[in-house]
Every structure is written in C-alpha cells, then in structure tokens.
Design an enzyme around this catalytic site. Structure first.
Site: not given
Ligand code: THU
Length: 138
Positions: A51, A53, A62, A64, A97
C-alpha cells in the site's frame, strides 16, 4: 502444454513469503498500517504490491490493487489466489479491492500477519457475494 497452476501448499507458502516481504516496502506514514499483497496468476507468476499513501489522503492505494495493477500491466487476466499481509491476520481486503479483483476469477483469499503460522483462508465469492461484474453490462 503448460501445467495448470494450482494452489499447492508450497505455492501458498511462497505467496505468504512474498506478501510479507513486500509489506516492508509499504509507504504508509499517515496510517502506519503496512500491508503487503501477493497475487498468484494462472500463468504461475506471482505479482506483489504494497500500500502507498499520500498527504492528499485520497490519492493512496491498497496493496491488493497495486499487485493487481502490476499483474494486469504484465498481461495477466486470470488469478488463482491472493495473500494479504497486515500486522496480524485480522486483515481482509477492503470493499473496493474485492470489487476490483472479482472480475478476474473467484480466487482464494489468504489473510496472514507479519509472522506466525496463523492464516485465514476464504474465497472472493464469500467476501463479495452477488457481485456486479462484466455480465451486468451486456
Ligand atoms: N489497506 C490495504 O492496503 N489493504 C487492505 O486490505 C486494507 C487497507 C491500506 C490502505 C491504507 O493505506 C491503510 O491500509 C489503512 O487503511
């Protein structure tokens, strides 16, 4: 004819190892919640993602979907399993996700923590029943 990819115990161990390894590259200074994901494609290849940010919070993604983007960019279109690694095995893919993954097969979803043997195993169909998919558009 190439051998069909299945989720053997060895592949599962490999997937868990890759999700744990990539988690250390998570860029998550705002939540301090590191996540790693490893996606096993039907080709047999594994694609990893962490992930990330951003100071503009909504710009993050994310783990995934980072792994999914890497796999799709490499030409993959069908997946067997994904392993998601958080600090502990309570982690589970978020709703976005689940939706992003669901049109590429009813894959196995493995949740693990950063260490230890605990692993929760389920399927995407269980996590996102009655999903909206390509069939709804035709
Ligand atoms: N996150 C993931 O990467 N995957 C999940 O399954 C749950 C949440 C990330 C998003 C954000 O960077 C941080 O974890 C806290 O929500």
């Amino acid at each position: 004819m190439p051998r069909k990819t299945t989720l053997t115990k060895a592949r599962m161990t490999e997937l868990i190892g890759e999700a744990r390894a990539v988690r250390s590259n998570s860029y998550s200074p705002y939540s301090n919640y590191k996540v790693g994901a490893a996606l096993l494609a039907s080709s047999g290849k594994i694609y990893a993602g962490a992930n990330f940010e951003n100071a503009a919070y909504g710009a993050g993604t994310c783990a995934e979907r980072v792994a999914l983007g890497a796999a799709l960019s490499a030409g993959e279109r069908k997946f067997i399993a994904i392993c998601v690694c958080g600090a502990d095995d309570s982690i589970s893919p978020c709703g976005i996700c689940r939706q992003a993954l669901c049109e590429f097969g009813d894959i196995t979803v493995i949740s693990v923590g950063a260490d230890g043997d605990a692993a929760r195993v389920t399927t995407l169909g269980t996590l996102l029943p009655d999903s909206f998919g390509p069939g709804n558009l035709t």
